[in-house]
Design a protein around this motif. Structure first.
Motif, PDB file in Angstrom:
ATOM      1  N   SER A 130       1.135  -0.813  -0.053  1.00 25.85           N
ATOM      2  CA  SER A 130      -0.209   0.012  -0.257  1.00 25.85           C
ATOM      3  C   SER A 130       0.656   1.205  -0.003  1.00 25.85           C
ATOM      4  CB  SER A 130      -0.892   0.255   1.477  1.00 25.85           C
ATOM      5  OG  SER A 130      -1.669   0.924   1.516  1.00 25.85           O
ATOM      6  N   GLY A 170      -4.072   8.479   0.794  1.00 30.57           N
ATOM      7  CA  GLY A 170      -3.694   6.748   0.538  1.00 30.57           C
ATOM      8  C   GLY A 170      -3.776   6.648  -1.179  1.00 30.57           C
ATOM      9  N   GLY A 198      -4.992   4.119  -2.269  1.00 29.59           N
ATOM     10  CA  GLY A 198      -5.367   3.419  -2.629  1.00 29.59           C
ATOM     11  C   GLY A 198      -7.365   3.903  -2.021  1.00 29.59           C
ATOM     12  N   LYS A 243      -9.090   1.761   6.035  1.00 31.71           N
ATOM     13  CA  LYS A 243      -9.531   1.750   4.906  1.00 31.71           C
ATOM     14  C   LYS A 243     -10.782   1.459   4.876  1.00 31.71           C
ATOM     15  CE  LYS A 243      -8.186   0.930   1.018  1.00 31.71           C
ATOM     16  NZ  LYS A 243      -8.002   1.811   0.116  1.00 31.71           N
ATOM     17  N   ASP A 279      -3.577  -0.851  -4.795  1.00 38.73           N
ATOM     18  CA  ASP A 279      -3.962   0.378  -4.911  1.00 38.73           C
ATOM     19  C   ASP A 279      -4.849   0.870  -6.057  1.00 38.73           C
ATOM     20  OD1 ASP A 279      -3.338   1.286  -1.935  1.00 38.73           O
ATOM     21  OD2 ASP A 279      -1.383   2.134  -2.976  1.00 38.73           O
ATOM     22  N   LYS A 311      -0.091   4.169  -9.001  1.00 34.53           N
ATOM     23  CA  LYS A 311      -1.486   4.146  -9.207  1.00 34.53           C
ATOM     24  C   LYS A 311      -2.159   3.667 -10.684  1.00 34.53           C
ATOM     25  CE  LYS A 311      -5.215   5.096  -7.578  1.00 34.53           C
ATOM     26  NZ  LYS A 311      -6.576   4.688  -6.369  1.00 34.53           N
TER      27      LYS A 311
END
Length: 566
Positions: A220, A274, A276, A408, A439, A544
């Motif tokens: 992550s 983050g 994600g 999360k 992610d 990403k």
């Protein structure tokens, strides 16, 4: 010409032999180098050590918040104060704000989890600390080669790591050698330590080749965006460490902000999100700019009439490896090891990684030194992960192993469960919450979201990306192949733009990617333009991109940001 063709025509490369080659002159790499030389001096044996650094100097590419726990540094160099280490401003107060759009509440310090207690820690420029560490290393006889990025891992016939090769210099945009061409050189070692920082270019390859993450949770990451300001003395509180959560992020997006009051009326402020996150319209850079306009934050930059009377000095951005101990890959393989953030030792709950980088650099150095003096080479340094498992760092990371995964599930659940885990169980909760997706796989299609209307920058408190990149002192040799490569050039327009609204034009904090009219195709056709000269080496695109089509590779030596005071 391909790199292979260039090598065939101009090779062979010059080779240099060392006992240990270290890739990356950050806190992990330099600490490993220092420790190796310390052990050699203590025991009267010589160990040859070289450190390769892609930046123009050690510290040029270093970016971190940063609050430093000096525990590991004290183990490495007990008299660091007497030697002039640039740790000057101790933390004097912790403040944690929960922000709404117009207001905010400061949490009582007695209610904060232990991970937010910065008593005994220092507000630092990690770049300056790294420059100081480089001086200590050179005084011990370590060779440091700045401006020489390790571009390729070299392997022995048995598959073990032999060393690395630096990138070629003087290759034009067309891939052809220019009149300034210089062939890269090979550095062979008994052991090679990879200390490249988050999402290391070679570390990523090694993890894949040796399947080092086969038994780990998916890693992550986060993106950290930072500015250095000089503010009015009346607004400055030396040693204040302020953190915030909540606005401007929605409750389901992991992230938060910081403002650290260093010495001389300087403040480090930044935003961490983050990677994600789900909304493809999210614009991390713009979220940071919005945060500065909150009344509780803007006060620090303005006078009593609300006019900005502070000066922005520098800007930068960097990916953060934030998966914690559950996402930690196997860190050793035949001939080498992953150290520091190249592996992922950062403690995200404490928002600290420099102490972990220093400690793991020392542990890897201990294992490499013992192996070299025993006459070994190119095998696995199993003593390194074994020592980590018995270290205070392992205990620290294991206690906070669930932190990122709780968040999360949203800000409310994350705050509640972290409080329960840290306050009631003292970090020893009897279960572990695992992560199951990387992610990039968590990004939603654009059809399920609405574009976000971000305000225009005012050029005083809020800024655009290009003016920000300018003060990061970023520069790349213009006539060189782009170091931001696409596996398939058709993917951005064919998939990313129609399905995800072209997220690369937003998640990049340096304006590298933009969709522009494709005049050759006519009509309303678009093409992806890559402004590689803007790249601050944050690696966010490599992480990403929803199709994992972008691959960051090393540019020509010395290229990238040249951070000062960051």
């Amino acid at each position: 010409m391909t790199p292979e063709q260039i090598l065939e025509q101009y090779g062979p490369r010059e080779a240099m032999e060392y006992d240990v080659v270290i890739v990356g002159a950050g806190p992990a790499g330099l600490s490993a180098a220092i420790r190796l030389k310390q052990l050699a001096a203590e025991k009267g044996q010589d160990v040859s050590v070289v450190v390769l650094e892609k930046g123009s100097e050690p510290g040029a590419h270093i970016l971190s918040g940063a609050i430093m726990d000096p525990k590991a540094l004290t183990e490495l160099i007990p008299d660091w104060k007497e030697k002039g280490a640039p740790l000057k401003q101790q933390v004097t107060d912790d403040a944690f704000l929960m922000l709404s759009e117009t207001g905010g509440t400061r949490m009582m310090n007695m209610l904060l989890p232990k991970c937010f207690d910065n008593h005994g820690n220092y507000i630092i420029s990690l770049g300056n600390v790294v420059r100081w560490l480089a001086q200590q290393a050179e005084e011990l006889g370590v060779e440091i080669f700045p401006g020489f990025p390790a571009a390729e891992v070299l392997y022995n016939d048995d598959g073990s790591v032999k060393g690395v090769a630096t990138g070629n210099m003087g290759v034009g945009k067309d891939g052809e050698p220019t009149e300034n061409f210089q062939l890269g050189m090979e550095l062979h070692a008994k052991y090679t330590l990879f200390c490249e920082g988050s999402r290391g270019h070679l570390g990523r390859q090694l993890i894949e080749r040796f399947k080092l993450d086969a038994h780990s949770d998916p890693q992550s990451y986060a993106i950290g965006i930072k500015e250095l300001w000089e503010i009015d003395p009346s607004r400055h509180t030396p040693g204040l460490a302020l953190h915030s959560a909540g606005w401007p992020l929605d409750p389901d997006t992991y992230g938060g902000a910081f403002m650290y009051h260093a010495e001389d009326n300087k403040v480090y402020c930044g935003f961490v999100i983050g990677l994600g996150y789900a909304n493809p319209y999210l614009f991390p850079f713009e979220e940071f700019q919005r945060w500065k306009t909150h009344p509780r934050i803007k006060w620090y930059f303005t006078d009593d009439n609300g006019n900005v009377n502070a000066k922005r000095i520098s800007y930068g951005a960097r990916a953060i490896t934030a998966g914690g101990i559950m996402a930690l890959p196997k860190t050793v393989f035949p001939g080498g090891a992953l150290v520091g953030c190249d592996a992922g030792y950062l403690n995200v709950s404490r928002i600290k990684g420099s102490h972990a980088a220093i400690k793991t650099g020392m542990l890897a150095a201990d294992a490499a030194y013992d192996a070299v003096v025993a006459g070994r080479q190119h095998d696995e340094l199993s003593a390194y992960p074994e020592a980590f498992e018995h270290s205070w760092l392992h205990a620290e990371l294991n206690k906070d192993r669930n932190y990122k995964t709780w968040f999360k599930k949203g800000l409310t659940v994350g705050t509640l469960m972290t409080g329960i885990e840290q306050k009631l169980f003292a970090g020893h909760m009897p279960w572990t919450v695992h992560r199951h997706a990387p992610d990039y796989a968590l990004l939603d299609k654009a059809a399920g979201h609405q574009p976000i209307d971000y305000p225009r920058p005012d050029g005083k408190l809020t800024f655009d990306r290009l003016s920000s990149v300018f003060i990061s002192n970023t520069n790349h040799e213009e006539n060189q192949p782009a170091h931001l490569t696409l596996k398939d050039p058709t993917v951005p327009v064919r998939i990313n733009l129609p399905q995800y609204a072209g997220p690369e034009q937003r998640y990049c904090p340096a304006g590298v990617y933009e969709f522009v009219p494709d005049e050759a195709a006519g009509g309303n056709a678009q093409r992806l333009q890559i402004n590689a000269q803007n790249c601050v080496h944050c690696k966010t695109c490599d992480i990403k991109d929803p199709t994992q089509n972008i691959v960051w590779v090393t540019p020509e030596g010395g290229g990238g940001p040249n951070y000062s005071g960051m």
